[in-house]
Design an enzyme around this catalytic site. Structure first.
Site, PDB file in Angstrom:
ATOM      1  N   LYS A   1       9.966  -6.138   0.382  1.00  0.00           N
ATOM      2  CA  LYS A   1      10.213  -6.592  -0.983  1.00  0.00           C
ATOM      3  C   LYS A   1      10.346  -8.109  -1.067  1.00  0.00           C
ATOM      4  O   LYS A   1       9.762  -8.745  -1.941  1.00  0.00           O
ATOM      5  CB  LYS A   1      11.491  -5.919  -1.500  1.00  0.00           C
ATOM      6  CG  LYS A   1      11.751  -6.231  -2.949  1.00  0.00           C
ATOM      7  CD  LYS A   1      12.995  -5.536  -3.455  1.00  0.00           C
ATOM      8  CE  LYS A   1      13.193  -5.871  -4.933  1.00  0.00           C
ATOM      9  NZ  LYS A   1      14.473  -5.381  -5.431  1.00  0.00           N
TER      10      LYS A   1
ATOM     11  N   GLN B   1      15.362   4.602   0.847  1.00  0.00           N
ATOM     12  CA  GLN B   1      13.900   4.748   0.877  1.00  0.00           C
ATOM     13  C   GLN B   1      13.254   3.926   1.983  1.00  0.00           C
ATOM     14  O   GLN B   1      12.125   3.473   1.844  1.00  0.00           O
ATOM     15  CB  GLN B   1      13.285   4.412  -0.488  1.00  0.00           C
ATOM     16  CG  GLN B   1      13.586   5.479  -1.530  1.00  0.00           C
ATOM     17  CD  GLN B   1      12.728   5.375  -2.774  1.00  0.00           C
ATOM     18  OE1 GLN B   1      12.277   4.299  -3.144  1.00  0.00           O
ATOM     19  NE2 GLN B   1      12.512   6.499  -3.433  1.00  0.00           N
TER      20      GLN B   1
ATOM     21  N   GLU C   1       1.473  10.347  -4.228  1.00  0.00           N
ATOM     22  CA  GLU C   1       0.848   9.346  -3.352  1.00  0.00           C
ATOM     23  C   GLU C   1      -0.317   9.918  -2.547  1.00  0.00           C
ATOM     24  O   GLU C   1      -1.260   9.211  -2.217  1.00  0.00           O
ATOM     25  CB  GLU C   1       1.881   8.729  -2.408  1.00  0.00           C
ATOM     26  CG  GLU C   1       2.841   7.767  -3.081  1.00  0.00           C
ATOM     27  CD  GLU C   1       4.048   8.466  -3.672  1.00  0.00           C
ATOM     28  OE1 GLU C   1       4.090   9.719  -3.658  1.00  0.00           O
ATOM     29  OE2 GLU C   1       4.956   7.768  -4.165  1.00  0.00           O
TER      30      GLU C   1
ATOM     31  N   MET D   1     -10.891  31.570   3.817  1.00  0.00           N
ATOM     32  CA  MET D   1     -11.330  31.405   5.203  1.00  0.00           C
ATOM     33  C   MET D   1     -10.320  32.012   6.165  1.00  0.00           C
ATOM     34  O   MET D   1     -10.702  32.585   7.192  1.00  0.00           O
ATOM     35  CB  MET D   1     -11.549  29.919   5.512  1.00  0.00           C
ATOM     36  CG  MET D   1     -12.277  29.669   6.808  1.00  0.00           C
ATOM     37  SD  MET D   1     -13.907  30.437   6.864  1.00  0.00           S
ATOM     38  CE  MET D   1     -14.957  29.091   6.311  1.00  0.00           C
TER      39      MET D   1
END
Lengths: 173, 591
Positions: B162, B113, B50, B479
């Protein structure tokens, strides 16, 4: 310096946390906060007490304006305003203290709103100094519980929309 | 006709002109994916993570100027996309992210979830919505795109439970939006603009300090007119690269921590700073109390909170950069005359002296290891005619690219500035390539940062996105190592990466092309070969491990006090540090 800021915001879930999150996320102080719906139930009015130097207050006003759920921001310190706070104080009272508690309440024009054999609940309304003064006087008797509303304030004359340092601040992006 | 929430979603996105969605499905958004699957107007690009979806949406938005769209599921899908939202918020990138949510009846139950998507994203989005009723969905989507793309752009999250995607209602897409608490200011105050024009006319040592706002508002033409008309040098922030041609005689390049010597000296000694769409970030100002001690400051920005946040401003102008600059140019055009050029001749003499004194430079020995700057320099020269889109990750390679890759047009530069997100570059490049299938899209990455989103190689191969990735391999978080060299006595705490993985094999494992450039004389041919392949390519370029990025203003330092090269004893210390890392010994114990 202490500033009282009046914020009109959408009366919907999440709006309050956007304002509270702004203060915690940017490290601004909130000394007192009180919110309730306005005459128009789609909006809430928040009175917020904060402190900081001019630059910080300018940022606070701008950042508040930037919150999309915020409709209007007024820094009340720019004009005269009236402020009030209410406290409910439950005082422990031994028989010999009951008269003293009533006397103190009387001096501050406070009301006794509940009573039990061992306590009085006193309601006091006034500016912060008054509320703190009565608390101080009642403390020796023994305060069992104390609830304060937080400060609310209203301007004494019609005010302009959000400004800081007498300079209009454009509504934010 | 009654449509389901998922159908309303797709119809609404079509109305917004969305062509591509970057996403990854999950239980609670399946209905939406199902509807997307059955239509052809909107293309779905399946990402492998994601975070990748979020950065691709950013890359798409930065390259096209239109909002990028990501679609992800609840819970871990949401937490994974947070980095991209935070990145987009810092860099003002318009993206609209749609997240699935558990059914409304289960919200707050710690359902499978479940996450508080609105709560999680609140501090890193411009605005967010939880849609509780399918009747509100179309209006919410309209508002989301409006908020993301107007004013100071930014990410917006829309959380769709949903049941809202399943429920049906009649569909009507609103024509307009009114949000009473949101009215961005576009027109600058005429009075302030006049004041600014007067200050510009009088200034002997003016400088333009331009930021990403110039790109978002499409003000490059106006900026160029202002600079040329008034002979003002242009300093660009990292986010502004491409807003003004990097090879223009008035350009001093990037300013700030790793900016050019001339850019930093010029802003420090200027008497008038004209800040346009920039926010006086700490990487630009250095020590705030000594920033531009001699200068009056004009600040043009659409976001009032940017003005006077860090720095005192003398002439604040809230408004859209393009409109304000156009108005400013109108005023100046009637008043400006030949005098300014004469007035500023000593200033330009000084600037040219600074430019000559310490230009950006590197030395590439013919038989030594490849210098990273050389690789980037060659890549620039071999591709500049094709007006490439260039993405980077974060670190030394990013700064070298900013220094040596002189971009000439806006919306060709994809980099993570504010948040400094390693792993941004590759997915952002893929997002831009998805928008412009026929353009050359380059990604310059480090061997540390590329590993943070290398899973998107699968997306690149499957979706046939021929991004060319050049990996500056120095086996270090470079760096970090540079800071350890300079400020931590060369103790390489957790910055040495060893030589893993083999990027050529990694690319091949995903079905992409892997190449390696080993020596300086292979560089040109290697680049040409990579460019000739019409598939995603990883080019591994092992470089001089200890090259450091200069100029450098140490954190909290002042802009005119730059380090210009390694301290003399550094090479020796680096060798010792590397040896102890390779032997796996603690540097302190062996010292």
């Amino acid at each position: 310096m202490e500033h009282i800021i009046s914020v009109t915001l959408e009366n919907k879930s999440g709006a309050l946390s956007r304002v509270a999150g702004l203060f915690s996320g940017r490290g601004f102080n909130i000394e007192s906060l009180s919110v309730a719906p306005t005459l128009d139930p789609s909006m809430s009015m928040m009175t917020l007490v904060t402190s900081g130097d001019d630059r910080i207050i300018e940022q606070i006003l701008k950042q508040l304006n930037k919150v999309i759920d915020v409709i209007k921001v007024v820094d009340l310190n720019e004009s005269d305003f009236v402020e009030r706070e209410t406290a409910l104080i439950k005082v422990h009272t031994k028989p010999e203290d009951r008269a003293e508690a009533l006397r103190i309440a009387d001096i501050f024009r406070a009301n006794v709103v509940d009573s039990s054999p061992t306590s009085y609940t006193i309601e006091v309304t006034g500016d912060v100094k008054k509320v703190e003064a009565i608390i101080q006087l009642l403390q020796p008797l023994g305060i069992k519980e104390l609830v304060r509303t937080g400060r609310i304030a209203i301007a004494r004359e019609p005010v302009r929309a959000a400004s800081s340092h007498a300079r209009p601040v454009a509504k934010a992006t | 006709m009654q449509l389901s929430g998922a159908e309303i979603f797709v119809e609404s996105l079509k109305r917004e002109g969305v062509k591509i969605i970057f996403g990854l499905p999950g239980g609670v958004v399946l209905k939406i994916f199902d509807v997307l699957h059955q239509q052809k107007d909107i293309q779905l690009i399946l990402t492998r993570h994601e975070q990748g979806a979020g950065h691709m949406a950013e890359g798409y938005a930065k390259a096209t100027g239109r909002p990028g769209v990501a679609l992800i599921t609840s819970g871990p899908g949401m937490t994974n996309v947070i980095t991209a939202l935070a990145d987009a918020y810092m860099d003002s990138v318009p993206i609209v992210c749609f997240s699935g949510q558990v059914p409304t009846a289960l919200i707050g139950n710690d359902a499978f979830q479940e996450a508080d998507n609105v709560g999680l994203s609140r501090p890193c989005t411009k605005y967010n919505f939880l849609v509780k009723d399918v009747n509100d969905l179309a209006q919410t989507i309209k508002e989301a795109f409006y908020i993301a793309s107007t004013g100071r752009p930014g990410p917006v999250l829309v959380d769709i439970p949903k049941d809202v995607s399943m429920n049906k209602t009649s569909f009507k897409y609103p024509d307009s939006v009114y949000i009473r608490g949101y009215n961005p200011t576009y027109e600058g105050s005429k009075w302030k603009i006049k004041q600014a024009a007067e200050a510009i006319m009088k200034s002997r040592r003016p400088i333009l300090y331009v930021g990403g706002g110039v790109i978002f508002s499409g003000a490059s033409e106006e900026l160029r007119e202002l600079a040329e008309m008034s002979h003002i040098p242009v300093d660009m922030t990292l986010m502004a690269l491409g807003a003004f041609p990097g090879d223009h005689p008035l350009s001093l390049g990037m300013l700030g921590m790793h900016g050019t010597y001339a850019a930093n000296m010029a802003i420090h000694y200027s008497d008038l700073v004209i800040a346009v769409g920039a926010r006086f970030d700490d990487r630009v100002t250095g020590k705030v109390s000594e920033f531009c001690p001699h200068a009056k400051i004009i600040h043009i920005d659409i976001d009032p909170t940017s003005i006077r946040k860090n720095i005192h401003v003398d002439i604040p102008i809230v408004g859209d950069c393009k409109r304000v600059l156009r108005e400013l140019n109108n005023v100046l055009r009637t008043t400006v005359n030949g005098d300014q050029k004469e007035l500023r001749k000593p200033w330009w003499d000084q600037i040219n002296a600074w430019k000559a004194e310490h230009p950006l430079r590197y030395e590439q020995p013919a038989d030594g290891r490849i210098k990273p700057q050389y690789l980037i320099d060659r890549l620039y020269h071999l591709t500049k005619d094709r007006d490439p889109i260039v993405a980077t990750d974060v670190g030394q390679h990013q700064m070298w690219t900013a220094q040596f890759f002189k971009l000439t047009s806006p919306r060709t530069w994809l980099t993570s500035g504010g948040l400094g997100t390693m792993g941004f570059g590759f997915p952002a490049a893929l997002g831009a390539q998805a928008a412009f299938r026929n353009r050359l899209v380059l990604c310059i990455a480090g061997d540390g940062s590329i590993q943070m989103n290398s899973q998107e190689l699968a997306t690149a191969v499957v979706e046939k996105l021929p991004v060319k990735v050049f990996i500056i391999s120095n086996q270090f978080h470079g760096m970090v190592r540079q800071w350890q060299d300079l400020f931590y006595e060369g103790r390489y705490a957790a910055s040495y990466l060893h030589q893993f993985p083999d990027f050529v094999k990694l690319a091949e494992a995903y079905g992409a092309v892997g190449l390696r450039i080993q020596t300086p004389n292979e560089v040109d041919d290697g680049i040409r070969e990579a460019l000739s392949i019409d598939r995603p390519v990883f080019v591994d370029v092992p470089v001089d491990q200890f090259e450091n990025c200069y100029p450098m203003i140490p954190a909290g330092g002042c802009n005119h006090e730059m380090l210009l090269q390694d301290p003399p004893e550094l090479r020796e210390r680096q060798a010792v540090g590397l040896k102890s890392q390779q032997e796996g010994k603690d540097r302190i114990l062996t010292a």
